[in-house]
Design a protein around this motif. Sequence first.
Motif, PDB file in Angstrom:
ATOM      1  N   LEU A 156       0.791  -1.230   0.044  1.00 50.85           N
ATOM      2  CA  LEU A 156       0.001   0.056  -0.031  1.00 50.85           C
ATOM      3  C   LEU A 156       0.942   1.458   0.042  1.00 50.85           C
ATOM      4  O   LEU A 156       0.369   2.400  -0.100  1.00 50.85           O
ATOM      5  N   ASP A 157       2.290   1.191   0.138  1.00 52.16           N
ATOM      6  CA  ASP A 157       3.085   2.277  -0.016  1.00 52.16           C
ATOM      7  C   ASP A 157       3.624   2.583  -1.403  1.00 52.16           C
ATOM      8  O   ASP A 157       4.185   3.427  -1.796  1.00 52.16           O
ATOM      9  N   LEU A 158       3.085   1.621  -2.334  1.00 51.61           N
ATOM     10  CA  LEU A 158       3.364   1.801  -3.843  1.00 51.61           C
ATOM     11  C   LEU A 158       2.687   2.702  -4.505  1.00 51.61           C
ATOM     12  O   LEU A 158       1.754   3.246  -4.052  1.00 51.61           O
ATOM     13  N   GLN A 159       3.136   3.319  -5.642  1.00 52.15           N
ATOM     14  CA  GLN A 159       2.341   4.425  -6.405  1.00 52.15           C
ATOM     15  C   GLN A 159       0.867   4.107  -6.684  1.00 52.15           C
ATOM     16  O   GLN A 159       0.480   2.926  -6.786  1.00 52.15           O
ATOM     17  N   PRO A 160      -0.121   5.034  -6.770  1.00 49.34           N
ATOM     18  CA  PRO A 160      -1.322   4.742  -6.913  1.00 49.34           C
ATOM     19  C   PRO A 160      -1.765   3.965  -8.335  1.00 49.34           C
ATOM     20  O   PRO A 160      -0.814   3.885  -9.183  1.00 49.34           O
ATOM     21  N   LEU A 161      -2.655   3.137  -8.126  1.00 52.04           N
ATOM     22  CA  LEU A 161      -3.145   2.228  -9.150  1.00 52.04           C
ATOM     23  C   LEU A 161      -3.452   3.015 -10.595  1.00 52.04           C
ATOM     24  O   LEU A 161      -4.217   4.110 -10.297  1.00 52.04           O
ATOM     25  N   HIS A 162      -3.001   2.325 -11.832  1.00 51.93           N
ATOM     26  CA  HIS A 162      -3.668   3.102 -12.840  1.00 51.93           C
ATOM     27  C   HIS A 162      -3.392   1.782 -14.062  1.00 51.93           C
ATOM     28  O   HIS A 162      -2.425   1.059 -13.909  1.00 51.93           O
ATOM     29  N   ALA A 163      -4.071   1.977 -14.912  1.00 50.12           N
ATOM     30  CA  ALA A 163      -4.067   1.222 -16.258  1.00 50.12           C
ATOM     31  C   ALA A 163      -2.691   1.154 -16.896  1.00 50.12           C
ATOM     32  O   ALA A 163      -2.075   2.352 -16.718  1.00 50.12           O
ATOM     33  N   GLY A 164      -1.795   0.216 -17.499  1.00 55.32           N
ATOM     34  CA  GLY A 164      -0.732   0.208 -17.869  1.00 55.32           C
ATOM     35  C   GLY A 164       0.296  -0.165 -16.863  1.00 55.32           C
ATOM     36  O   GLY A 164       1.318  -0.550 -17.344  1.00 55.32           O
ATOM     37  N   ALA A 165      -0.004  -0.279 -15.449  1.00 56.21           N
ATOM     38  CA  ALA A 165       1.104  -0.375 -14.590  1.00 56.21           C
ATOM     39  C   ALA A 165       1.207  -2.111 -14.350  1.00 56.21           C
ATOM     40  O   ALA A 165       0.474  -2.631 -14.474  1.00 56.21           O
ATOM     41  N   TYR A 166       2.297  -2.478 -14.012  1.00 54.05           N
ATOM     42  CA  TYR A 166       2.585  -3.664 -13.554  1.00 54.05           C
ATOM     43  C   TYR A 166       2.976  -3.782 -12.181  1.00 54.05           C
ATOM     44  O   TYR A 166       4.089  -3.357 -11.829  1.00 54.05           O
ATOM     45  N   TYR A 167       2.172  -4.531 -11.369  1.00 55.75           N
ATOM     46  CA  TYR A 167       2.616  -4.670  -9.836  1.00 55.75           C
ATOM     47  C   TYR A 167       3.090  -6.271  -9.749  1.00 55.75           C
ATOM     48  O   TYR A 167       2.261  -7.144 -10.093  1.00 55.75           O
ATOM     49  N   VAL A 168       4.466  -6.226  -9.489  1.00 57.51           N
ATOM     50  CA  VAL A 168       4.934  -7.469  -9.102  1.00 57.51           C
ATOM     51  C   VAL A 168       4.925  -7.729  -7.461  1.00 57.51           C
ATOM     52  O   VAL A 168       5.482  -6.626  -6.611  1.00 57.51           O
ATOM     53  N   ILE A 169       4.307  -8.653  -6.930  1.00 50.37           N
ATOM     54  CA  ILE A 169       4.140  -8.884  -5.457  1.00 50.37           C
ATOM     55  C   ILE A 169       4.826  -9.972  -5.016  1.00 50.37           C
ATOM     56  O   ILE A 169       4.260 -10.982  -5.487  1.00 50.37           O
ATOM     57  N   GLU A 170       5.499 -10.138  -3.981  1.00 51.20           N
ATOM     58  CA  GLU A 170       6.178 -11.009  -3.380  1.00 51.20           C
ATOM     59  C   GLU A 170       5.024 -11.454  -2.410  1.00 51.20           C
ATOM     60  O   GLU A 170       4.865 -10.623  -1.450  1.00 51.20           O
ATOM     61  N   LEU A 171       4.435 -12.831  -2.358  1.00 51.90           N
ATOM     62  CA  LEU A 171       3.575 -13.150  -1.375  1.00 51.90           C
ATOM     63  C   LEU A 171       4.072 -14.037  -0.302  1.00 51.90           C
ATOM     64  O   LEU A 171       4.488 -15.261  -0.839  1.00 51.90           O
ATOM     65  N   SER A 172       4.239 -14.053   0.785  1.00 48.26           N
ATOM     66  CA  SER A 172       4.541 -15.171   1.924  1.00 48.26           C
ATOM     67  C   SER A 172       3.125 -15.696   1.970  1.00 48.26           C
ATOM     68  O   SER A 172       2.198 -15.710   1.783  1.00 48.26           O
ATOM     69  N   SER A 173       3.586 -17.113   2.649  1.00 49.34           N
ATOM     70  CA  SER A 173       2.374 -17.899   3.055  1.00 49.34           C
ATOM     71  C   SER A 173       1.422 -17.227   4.353  1.00 49.34           C
ATOM     72  O   SER A 173       0.415 -17.250   4.284  1.00 49.34           O
ATOM     73  N   TYR A 174       1.943 -16.451   5.035  1.00 49.96           N
ATOM     74  CA  TYR A 174       1.386 -15.775   6.138  1.00 49.96           C
ATOM     75  C   TYR A 174       0.364 -14.606   5.591  1.00 49.96           C
ATOM     76  O   TYR A 174      -0.689 -14.552   5.833  1.00 49.96           O
ATOM     77  N   GLN A 175       0.735 -13.932   4.492  1.00 47.97           N
ATOM     78  CA  GLN A 175       0.034 -12.947   3.641  1.00 47.97           C
ATOM     79  C   GLN A 175      -1.029 -13.622   2.975  1.00 47.97           C
ATOM     80  O   GLN A 175      -2.338 -13.343   2.914  1.00 47.97           O
ATOM     81  N   LEU A 176      -0.718 -14.844   2.315  1.00 46.48           N
ATOM     82  CA  LEU A 176      -1.762 -15.483   1.624  1.00 46.48           C
ATOM     83  C   LEU A 176      -2.819 -16.015   2.379  1.00 46.48           C
ATOM     84  O   LEU A 176      -4.036 -16.091   2.063  1.00 46.48           O
ATOM     85  N   ASP A 177      -2.442 -16.337   3.853  1.00 44.96           N
ATOM     86  CA  ASP A 177      -3.534 -16.979   4.663  1.00 44.96           C
ATOM     87  C   ASP A 177      -4.510 -16.196   5.082  1.00 44.96           C
ATOM     88  O   ASP A 177      -5.658 -16.723   5.087  1.00 44.96           O
TER      89      ASP A 177
END
Length: 474
Positions: A156-177
């Motif tokens: 949520l500290d990343l730049q605001p959402l907009h079309a054309g952007a690519y968000y690469v997200i590392e996800l731990s098992s804790y987050q996915l839970d």
Amino acid sequence: MIPITEFKGRDVAVFGLARTGLAAARALVAGGARVHAWDDSDATRAQAEAAGVPVSDINSRDWRTFAALVLSPGVPLTFPEPHRVVTLADATGVPIVSDIELFARAVNALPATQRPKLIGVTGTNGKSTTSALIAHILKEAGKDVRLGGNIGEAILDLQPLHAGAYYVIELSSYQLDITSSLRLDVAVWLNTTPDHLDRHGDMAAYVAAKQRIFLNQGAADWAIIGVDDHYCAKVCTELTRAAAQHVAPISSGQALGRGVCALDGKIIDALGGRAEVVADLAQAPALAGKHNAQNAAAAYAATSVFNIDPRVIAQAMTTFPGLPHRLERAGTIEGVRFVNDSKATNANAAAQALAVYPRVYWIAGGVAKDGGIEDLEPFYPRIAKAYLIGQSAGDFSDTLRGKVPVTMAGHLEAALKLAFNDARSSGEPHPVVLLSPACASFDQFKSYEDRGDQFKKFVAALAEAPPVRNGGAA
């Protein structure tokens, strides 16, 4: 920042005020929510207040007024027992969400034409390198890329959402839970070996948490999954049979009739059925080792589905700088190479580093995971000597007795000096001092990053004033 407007004008509890909790609190405030943030640590609460986050004791409030509880991923959800705030939320019917879930809902609220591309990466090992490599390839291809989640910046500290952007997200098992609404255009699951069982209870629960990365995917989306361990291979077979999304197997140990594999240092693309060599990892110095071959195969598959030219992907791999604390070259002194692999917090990760070098002076120890280092026995012939530090030193010494020469160094600086003296006196052409602890860091350091930074600081000090040659006590 990505403002979260879903709870505008409503009360929201945020528990856990480390990196992700602070970001969630700020994003909720920006979206108009009345935030009540709390942490059990006095020091952490003070830091949050200093950062302008509204802190109030949620333990003394009427929980029926809360629209949601935003829970930091490290807080126990179910095992070994729910944290008291989880129990309070369950008792009062307050939904429990993660920062990733808030992000997912914000994306889902956008019109389809304004939706960015989302690439998620999980796995017991390699997810940070793979996430960073995917982001690097996309940037080299001219894309607008943001990297975050369990790596770098909180989502949520990343730049605001907009079309054309690519968000690469590392996800731990804790987050996915604690994430239910995330729909990824590309979901990558690299591998699975026993880890975090103190949080999940058993392998079945750990695998189930990881598998949540494929939730909500549809026919246009891609599931990229390693098939070199039986846990992931089983899920790959199930996903292929269900045919809910595109499935691309990846491997660094076997040829694939369909998918992407890395064999003998070459990336082979068989996604279209016809196998073709598309990259030579010998030209990518930051991607040495079999584990990085798997990471590279996954990154190739994840970026190629966006129709990026394979030549651009291959070239980007050669310029990838690698990650701090993961096989990071920390310097060379008198012919001795120093490698910082502090991110190897379990035996499986350390095995990947030991497999890269034929002969090492190995610094290991800290807070051991279940199973210790017994699984590393196939790599013992590569270890000239082990220099043990931290809480696990005694147990590791018992495991290595009669198999590997051992020095009980106690602390990192002493281990480094002893290893350096032995390595430069060995007569070997290019000896390697490897910090790959196979342990968590919290007995002697703030984090694995702190441990790696200390290692690099000590190497720099050695470069300025190498110690007297006196050998180490065995």
